[in-house]
Design a protein around this motif. Structure first.
Motif, PDB file in Angstrom:
ATOM      1  N   ARG A  10     -36.306 -60.434  40.359  1.00  0.00           N
ATOM      2  CA  ARG A  10     -37.546 -60.773  39.657  1.00  0.00           C
ATOM      3  C   ARG A  10     -37.400 -60.803  38.140  1.00  0.00           C
ATOM      4  NH1 ARG A  10     -42.288 -57.102  42.101  1.00  0.00           N
ATOM      5  NH2 ARG A  10     -43.418 -58.432  40.646  1.00  0.00           N
ATOM      6  N   ALA A  11     -36.224 -60.514  37.637  1.00  0.00           N
ATOM      7  CA  ALA A  11     -36.021 -60.451  36.181  1.00  0.00           C
ATOM      8  C   ALA A  11     -36.203 -61.830  35.548  1.00  0.00           C
ATOM      9  CB  ALA A  11     -34.627 -59.923  35.874  1.00  0.00           C
ATOM     10  N   PRO A  12     -36.788 -61.878  34.348  1.00  0.00           N
ATOM     11  CA  PRO A  12     -36.945 -63.172  33.661  1.00  0.00           C
ATOM     12  C   PRO A  12     -35.601 -63.729  33.222  1.00  0.00           C
ATOM     13  CG  PRO A  12     -37.529 -61.356  32.197  1.00  0.00           C
ATOM     14  CD  PRO A  12     -37.302 -60.751  33.547  1.00  0.00           C
ATOM     15  N   HIS A  13     -35.456 -65.043  33.322  1.00  0.00           N
ATOM     16  CA  HIS A  13     -34.229 -65.697  32.881  1.00  0.00           C
ATOM     17  C   HIS A  13     -34.293 -65.971  31.383  1.00  0.00           C
ATOM     18  CE1 HIS A  13     -32.721 -67.218  37.040  1.00  0.00           C
ATOM     19  NE2 HIS A  13     -33.333 -66.048  37.131  1.00  0.00           N
ATOM     20  N   GLU A  14     -33.208 -65.722  30.692  1.00  0.00           N
ATOM     21  CA  GLU A  14     -33.124 -65.935  29.247  1.00  0.00           C
ATOM     22  C   GLU A  14     -32.540 -67.324  28.961  1.00  0.00           C
ATOM     23  OE1 GLU A  14     -33.949 -63.826  26.808  1.00  0.00           O
ATOM     24  OE2 GLU A  14     -34.314 -61.955  27.881  1.00  0.00           O
ATOM     25  N   PRO A  15     -33.066 -68.022  27.934  1.00  0.00           N
ATOM     26  CA  PRO A  15     -32.595 -69.388  27.624  1.00  0.00           C
ATOM     27  C   PRO A  15     -31.284 -69.385  26.841  1.00  0.00           C
ATOM     28  CG  PRO A  15     -34.289 -68.753  26.061  1.00  0.00           C
ATOM     29  CD  PRO A  15     -34.173 -67.604  27.044  1.00  0.00           C
ATOM     30  N   LEU A  16     -30.236 -68.870  27.470  1.00  0.00           N
ATOM     31  CA  LEU A  16     -28.949 -68.754  26.789  1.00  0.00           C
ATOM     32  C   LEU A  16     -27.868 -69.541  27.522  1.00  0.00           C
ATOM     33  CD1 LEU A  16     -29.216 -64.947  26.009  1.00  0.00           C
ATOM     34  CD2 LEU A  16     -29.293 -66.799  24.337  1.00  0.00           C
ATOM     35  N   HIS A  17     -28.303 -70.629  28.163  1.00  0.00           N
ATOM     36  CA  HIS A  17     -27.392 -71.462  28.939  1.00  0.00           C
ATOM     37  C   HIS A  17     -27.098 -72.744  28.169  1.00  0.00           C
ATOM     38  CE1 HIS A  17     -26.892 -74.368  32.570  1.00  0.00           C
ATOM     39  NE2 HIS A  17     -25.728 -73.913  32.183  1.00  0.00           N
ATOM     40  N   LEU A  18     -25.828 -73.115  28.129  1.00  0.00           N
ATOM     41  CA  LEU A  18     -25.424 -74.369  27.504  1.00  0.00           C
ATOM     42  C   LEU A  18     -24.804 -75.257  28.586  1.00  0.00           C
ATOM     43  CD1 LEU A  18     -25.215 -75.815  24.709  1.00  0.00           C
ATOM     44  CD2 LEU A  18     -22.841 -75.024  24.654  1.00  0.00           C
ATOM     45  N   PRO A  19     -25.623 -76.092  29.245  1.00  0.00           N
ATOM     46  CA  PRO A  19     -25.083 -76.939  30.320  1.00  0.00           C
ATOM     47  C   PRO A  19     -24.174 -78.021  29.752  1.00  0.00           C
ATOM     48  CG  PRO A  19     -27.351 -77.558  29.840  1.00  0.00           C
ATOM     49  CD  PRO A  19     -27.059 -76.336  29.015  1.00  0.00           C
ATOM     50  N   MET A  20     -23.124 -78.353  30.489  1.00  0.00           N
ATOM     51  CA  MET A  20     -22.196 -79.396  30.065  1.00  0.00           C
ATOM     52  C   MET A  20     -22.438 -80.668  30.871  1.00  0.00           C
ATOM     53  SD  MET A  20     -20.399 -78.184  27.587  1.00  0.00           S
ATOM     54  CE  MET A  20     -18.896 -79.167  27.442  1.00  0.00           C
ATOM     55  N   PRO A  21     -22.460 -81.818  30.211  1.00  0.00           N
ATOM     56  CA  PRO A  21     -22.625 -83.077  30.941  1.00  0.00           C
ATOM     57  C   PRO A  21     -21.368 -83.394  31.749  1.00  0.00           C
ATOM     58  CG  PRO A  21     -22.133 -83.519  28.636  1.00  0.00           C
ATOM     59  CD  PRO A  21     -22.307 -82.035  28.757  1.00  0.00           C
ATOM     60  N   THR A  22     -21.519 -84.255  32.743  1.00  0.00           N
ATOM     61  CA  THR A  22     -20.367 -84.639  33.565  1.00  0.00           C
ATOM     62  C   THR A  22     -19.869 -86.051  33.246  1.00  0.00           C
ATOM     63  OG1 THR A  22     -21.877 -85.374  35.313  1.00  0.00           O
ATOM     64  CG2 THR A  22     -21.037 -83.127  35.455  1.00  0.00           C
ATOM     65  N   ASP A  23     -20.739 -86.909  32.708  1.00  0.00           N
ATOM     66  CA  ASP A  23     -20.303 -88.257  32.314  1.00  0.00           C
ATOM     67  C   ASP A  23     -19.136 -88.150  31.319  1.00  0.00           C
ATOM     68  OD1 ASP A  23     -21.314 -91.356  32.001  1.00  0.00           O
ATOM     69  OD2 ASP A  23     -20.580 -90.559  30.093  1.00  0.00           O
ATOM     70  N   ARG A  24     -18.080 -88.923  31.548  1.00  0.00           N
ATOM     71  CA  ARG A  24     -16.860 -88.806  30.748  1.00  0.00           C
ATOM     72  C   ARG A  24     -17.126 -88.988  29.260  1.00  0.00           C
ATOM     73  NH1 ARG A  24     -14.013 -92.811  28.916  1.00  0.00           N
ATOM     74  NH2 ARG A  24     -15.064 -94.261  30.322  1.00  0.00           N
ATOM     75  N   ARG A  25     -17.971 -89.958  28.903  1.00  0.00           N
ATOM     76  CA  ARG A  25     -18.247 -90.226  27.487  1.00  0.00           C
ATOM     77  C   ARG A  25     -19.063 -89.092  26.870  1.00  0.00           C
ATOM     78  NH1 ARG A  25     -21.252 -95.638  28.872  1.00  0.00           N
ATOM     79  NH2 ARG A  25     -21.965 -94.127  30.418  1.00  0.00           N
ATOM     80  N   LEU A  26     -20.051 -88.620  27.610  1.00  0.00           N
ATOM     81  CA  LEU A  26     -20.876 -87.522  27.106  1.00  0.00           C
ATOM     82  C   LEU A  26     -20.076 -86.236  26.984  1.00  0.00           C
ATOM     83  CD1 LEU A  26     -23.112 -89.588  27.715  1.00  0.00           C
ATOM     84  CD2 LEU A  26     -24.485 -87.720  28.640  1.00  0.00           C
ATOM     85  N   LEU A  27     -19.198 -85.986  27.954  1.00  0.00           N
ATOM     86  CA  LEU A  27     -18.394 -84.775  27.916  1.00  0.00           C
ATOM     87  C   LEU A  27     -17.471 -84.786  26.693  1.00  0.00           C
ATOM     88  CD1 LEU A  27     -17.601 -82.137  29.293  1.00  0.00           C
ATOM     89  CD2 LEU A  27     -15.959 -83.421  30.665  1.00  0.00           C
ATOM     90  N   ARG A  28     -16.952 -85.961  26.349  1.00  0.00           N
ATOM     91  CA  ARG A  28     -16.096 -86.075  25.165  1.00  0.00           C
ATOM     92  C   ARG A  28     -16.884 -85.740  23.898  1.00  0.00           C
ATOM     93  NH1 ARG A  28     -14.564 -91.056  22.124  1.00  0.00           N
ATOM     94  NH2 ARG A  28     -12.717 -90.540  20.880  1.00  0.00           N
TER      95      ARG A  28
END
Length: 265
Positions: A145-163
């Motif tokens: 039940r703990a609140p989630h903290e906004p400390l996530h940095l998601p990485m894109p999967t598209d090759r150009r975006l990932l670069r």
């Protein structure tokens, strides 16, 4: 010393106190652990410094007094900066079923902290008392039940975006605009904007700010001066950086890292 994170039998939850000692099961300090996974799920928290966790889903930052959750068998890489004490709890796959299926950073309640403090003293027991088992269930409820903290940095999967994303992480001081990054990455600004939001859930500008915060928190945890960190991120003045940090975390960098909430009496 046995690796308790790989133990399939025994108590459903094992709590450990960690430090920078060579024989610590949950060793801290300043070091990196390369890609690995554990049979048991893991919740971990540090009292000082910073933990940076990387997974296939992206990166998570773990400042002091936030807890990180890593599901069972989730491959991850860990960088620890200046963490001298903290705790970890190891949870069997069966007991982890109702917990999040992806890594996350959660806030810590007073109840959670008190239960972990109590459970640390049970780490060497092969069998728990009925009362201890009940406490474990309450602790699992607190984690769920703990609140989630906004400390996530998601990485894109598209090759150009990932670069592009990788270049931003490697050059956090680079203040190129979205249009300029699009030209550099070989796609239109409109496509960059649309795909980045689709793949990460954030606008490109929001993602870049979070990436810079990742860099800033790691540098600050290592003891770098605020002025030096601000300069490395391309801020004109330290006060501009401090204002941004305060907007994101509700406190100045100095106060944020000065706070301590000891686990043990």
């Amino acid at each position: 010393f046995p690796d308790l994170s790989e133990r399939a039998d025994g108590p459903s939850l094992i709590a450990l106190w960690g430090g920078d000692q060579a024989d610590s099961e949950f060793r801290l300090g300043t070091r990196e652990y390369d890609w690995h996974s554990h049979l048991r799920g893991q919740v971990f928290c540090v009292e000082s410094g910073l933990v940076h966790v990387r997974t296939a889903h992206g990166s998570w930052l773990l400042p002091p007094h936030r807890a990180g959750w890593m599901p069972p068998n989730e491959a991850h890489k860990v960088s620890i900066s200046g963490a001298m004490s903290g705790w970890s709890i190891l949870i069997t796959p069966e007991a982890s079923r109702d917990l999040p299926d992806r890594p996350c950073v959660i806030g810590i309640s007073e109840v959670m902290r008190a239960l972990v403090r109590r459970a640390v003293s049970w780490a060497t027991l092969e069998r728990l008392e009925v009362e201890q088992e009940r406490m474990i269930q309450v602790l699992l409820d607190e984690i769920r039940r703990a609140p989630h903290e906004p400390l996530h940095l998601p990485m894109p999967t598209d090759r150009r975006l990932l670069r592009i994303a990788t270049a931003v992480l490697e050059q956090p001081h680079d203040n190129r605009t979205l249009d300029e990054w699009a030209v550099w990455g070989g796609l239109s600004a409109r496509t960059l904007s649309r795909l980045f939001r689709t793949e990460t859930g954030s606008s490109f500008a929001q993602w870049c700010q979070q990436a810079r915060l990742t860099h800033a928190l790691e540098r600050l945890a290592q003891g770098d001066a605020v002025a030096n960190v601000a300069d490395s991120l391309g801020y004109a003045t330290p006060s501009n950086f401090i204002a941004m940090f305060r907007r994101c975390f509700g406190d100045s960098p100095a106060h944020y890292f000065a706070k301590r909430m000891p686990l043990r009496d």
